[in-house]
Design an enzyme around this catalytic site. Structure first.
Site, short mmCIF file in Angstrom:
data_model
loop_
_atom_site.label_atom_id
_atom_site.label_comp_id
_atom_site.label_asym_id
_atom_site.label_seq_id
_atom_site.Cartn_x
_atom_site.Cartn_y
_atom_site.Cartn_z
N GLU A 214 -6.50 -0.52 -6.27
CA GLU A 214 -6.92 0.83 -6.60
C GLU A 214 -5.74 1.57 -7.22
O GLU A 214 -4.61 1.46 -6.75
CB GLU A 214 -7.40 1.59 -5.36
CG GLU A 214 -8.79 1.22 -4.90
CD GLU A 214 -9.28 2.11 -3.78
OE1 GLU A 214 -8.48 2.95 -3.29
OE2 GLU A 214 -10.44 1.98 -3.39
N TRP B 294 0.83 -1.21 0.00
CA TRP B 294 0.00 0.00 0.00
C TRP B 294 0.86 1.26 0.00
O TRP B 294 1.65 1.48 0.92
CB TRP B 294 -0.88 -0.01 1.25
CG TRP B 294 -1.84 1.10 1.44
CD1 TRP B 294 -2.85 1.48 0.61
CD2 TRP B 294 -1.94 1.96 2.60
NE1 TRP B 294 -3.57 2.52 1.17
CE2 TRP B 294 -3.02 2.83 2.38
CE3 TRP B 294 -1.20 2.07 3.78
CZ2 TRP B 294 -3.39 3.81 3.30
CZ3 TRP B 294 -1.57 3.03 4.70
CH2 TRP B 294 -2.65 3.89 4.47
#
Length: 656
Positions: free
Chosen positions: A543, A487
């Site tokens: 994402e 992330w």
């Protein structure tokens, strides 16, 4: 993951009928309370002050205090905790089957940030919890009466494993505060919403988004994967578990379940992925969006600490192929059982030189809860070395070094850690094998004894300022990546296009690498680059970066022709064999600029490069994704004036 992006998705896209049909009570962790301190007995290992070991002599009140104390950390706290239950039965079973009024003598605690709760039995059924150890929604401070004011979109960095739960959850004051939002205030109980007497019998809630594994759990009832009143949640992981009742996925956008047994499954949003799950719904993507594999191609379960015969041991499961259902055996046929004396038990005060010396002498490594800041990497150089984290310990490089490296050796197992990029930019944070191969060692990688990264979570920014070129780099062959979240932070400390710079979350150069449960998000170039042959991915959620300032800053010029944006999942042009199932790529460009990505997934056109069951989503903001894979699949974009919805979605089945 960002709460703002998700709260603006229209309700119909989340299947609100399914959400409102479900109820599951839980509570947000309260402020830390004093709890009994487990001091090591003579001959017992010292796991440090942040590991609480519960035994059957404890009262339920003291257990619940300990759970509240461990589960009360904030999202970017530097504290870490593990609560471990020795074999036994905890709490009263009266009322847990839903047939009678529940007793007050229930274990009832929330698993919070940087909190590991686990049983110490050889089997999950050796530790029985009457009550609930759960993760539920938290207040998101937005007036969402249809969603109860809850969210699980940032419920990260926690785990529950190796226990049997006869579930019933009772509301607490934290529940009430999280679910009574009126005119910007939390005035108290709203009639019909939540009271301290409320309880849900026969149901456990595990409302999370990424980085929150549920492993080796026996749920003697139903399992809800989202907050009680329909709040949002985005992705998660369940493995080697039994659920006798129904699993209700609710608002979960994607979810991966591996090698488990369930009574039934209720719910789907964009893609539910199953491999080796007895009781899973049939393959039906895209309507409903279920991706179901009868078996998991290759797997290796995470190692775990257990207590048997008055001794602590670490069990290291063997790799298996074409698996289905649970495997809770600790026999020699199922893996290796290591005495605790074979491991160096490290604390954050130990130097990296001391750790590396122990590893060089053939010790495995147990990292106790805390933050480890080192100017050189932890180095795994010997075959079959185990690195096991308790309480999600965090490694932070301080001089632009890697946090952890391994030689190209067989069977190295790294599990249960987080890694934060440091303020001085690193080339890589986790590196398996040398980029140029280790002379005399390359032959040691073996299909029968693959290396493993499991429950490993990398962060670039968020907790603290940091930058990296490549977060995880896999150069070795025969590696399994199981439940990985890489992330680049979209919120927290040091976040911005020119601040937490990071090119890719995962680069795979080795052959015969398998990923089961892969989450990679917000990196500034390709999220994943896969150059190795015969790679396999089962479940991928991604994402794109939110904060792209302009198209020129996000244009892929690596090929003969420049492409708008960078594909999220990129298979190298020279690769001839690759397989991936159940992929989802989302866009939320939040700078008010018309940013375009040419394709969410990119790879060579070859007979044995195969993708199945892909979905792209426009979440909010501006811009678009033009194609799902290469030049195939329609665009997802902001709806034009006059169109019925504010999102358009595309699902794409297969590509050869």
């Amino acid at each position: 993951m960002n709460t703002g992006a998700r709260t603006r998705i229209r309700r119909s896209a989340l299947g609100m009928a399914a959400l409102l049909a479900v109820s599951g009570v839980g509570f947000a962790a309260s402020a830390a309370q004093a709890s009994p301190l487990h001091l090591p007995k003579p001959g017992e290992p010292d796991f440090g002050p942040n590991v609480t070991i519960v035994d059957p002599s404890w009262s339920v009140a003291d257990i619940n205090k300990a759970l509240a104390a461990a589960g009360g950390e904030s999202e970017f706290s530097t504290n870490r905790h593990a609560v471990l239950f020795q074999p036994g039965t905890y709490g009263s079973a009266t009322g847990t089957d839903g047939s009678t009024q529940p007793t007050a003598d229930l274990v009832n605690g929330a698993v919070g940030y940087y909190d590991q709760v686990a049983g110490l039995g050889a089997s999950p059924d050796d530790v029985t919890i009457n009550g609930a150890i759960h993760s539920d929604g938290q207040a998101n401070h937005q007036a969402m009466p249809w969603a109860g004011g809850e969210t699980a979109l940032t419920n990260f960095w926690r785990s529950l494993s190796n226990v049997k739960i006869n579930p019933i959850q009772k509301a607490t004051e934290a529940d009430i505060q999280a679910n009574t939002y009126v005119d910007g205030e939390f005035p108290g109980v709203i009639p019909g919403v939540f009271t301290e007497g409320d309880a849900d019998a026969g149901q456990l809630t595990w409302a999370v988004s990424q980085a929150a594994p549920l492993r080796r759990v026996d749920v003697a009832g139903n399992l809800s994967l989202f907050p009680r009143f329909g709040g949002y949640s985005s992705g998660g992981y369940l493995a080697d578990s039994k659920v006798s009742g129904q699993v209700i996925s609710g608002s979960q956008q994607q979810w991966y379940t591996r090698d488990s047994s369930i009574g039934s499954w209720n719910g789907s949003v964009w893609n539910m992925v199953f491999s080796g799950v007895q009781g899973a719904p049939a393959q039906s993507f895209p309507t409903p969006p279920m991706t179901t594999l009868a078996t998991t191609p290759v797997t290796r379960d995470a190692p775990f600490l257990y207590y048997s015969g008055g001794q602590y041991r670490v069990f290291v499961p063997k790799a298996r192929a074409n698996t289905s259902g649970v495997n809770w055996s600790t026999d020699a046929s199922a893996g290796r059982s290591l005495p605790i004396s074979d491991a160096f038990i490290a604390k954050p005060s130990d130097s990296v030189q001391k750790i590396n010396s122990a590893l060089a002498q053939g010790k495995s490594l147990i990292l106790t809860p805390g933050v480890y800041r080192y100017a050189q990497p932890i180095e795994v150089k010997r075959a079959d070395t185990v690195v096991l984290g308790l309480g999600l310990p965090t490694l932070v490089p301080t001089r632009g070094n890697a946090a952890l490296t391994t030689a190209d050796v067989r069977g190295s197992v790294i599990s249960g850690i987080t890694v934060d990029a440091g303020a001085k930019k690193s080339a890589v944070l986790i590196q398996l094998g040398s980029r140029h191969g280790d002379s005399g060692r390359a032959h040691e990688s073996q299909a029968s004894d693959p290396a493993l990264l499991s429950d490993v979570f990398v962060r670039v920014g968020g907790a603290e300022a940091g930058s990296v070129d490549t977060a995880i780099e896999v150069n070795s062959s025969h590696v399994i990546l199981d439940d990985i979240w890489s992330w680049r932070a979209d919120h927290g400390t040091g976040v911005g296009w020119t601040q937490n710079t990071a090119n890719s979350g995962l680069v795979v150069n080795g052959d015969d690498v398998t990923a089961t449960g892969l989450f990679v998000e917000h990196y500034q170039k390709n999220q994943v680059v896969w150059n190795g042959e015969r790679g396999t991915t089962v479940f991928y959620q991604s994402e794109l970066p939110y904060d792209v300032p302009n198209q020129a800053a996000w244009t892929d010029r690596s090929g003969r022709t420049a492409r708008d944006g960078y594909a999220s999942y990129r298979v190298g042009d020279r690769v001839r064999t690759h397989t991936a199932y159940g992929l989802g790529v989302y866009s939320y460009f939040n700078q008010g600029v018309d940013i375009v990505e040419a394709s969410a997934i990119q790879g060579p056109t070859a007979p044995d490069v195969r993708f199945a069951d892909m979905v792209t989503r426009f979440l909010d903001g501006s811009g678009s994704i033009t194609h799902v894979i290469n030049d195939q699949g329609a665009a997802v974009r902001l709806a034009q004036p006059g169109e019925d919805a504010n999102v358009v979605e595309t699902s794409y089945l297969t590509s050869n």
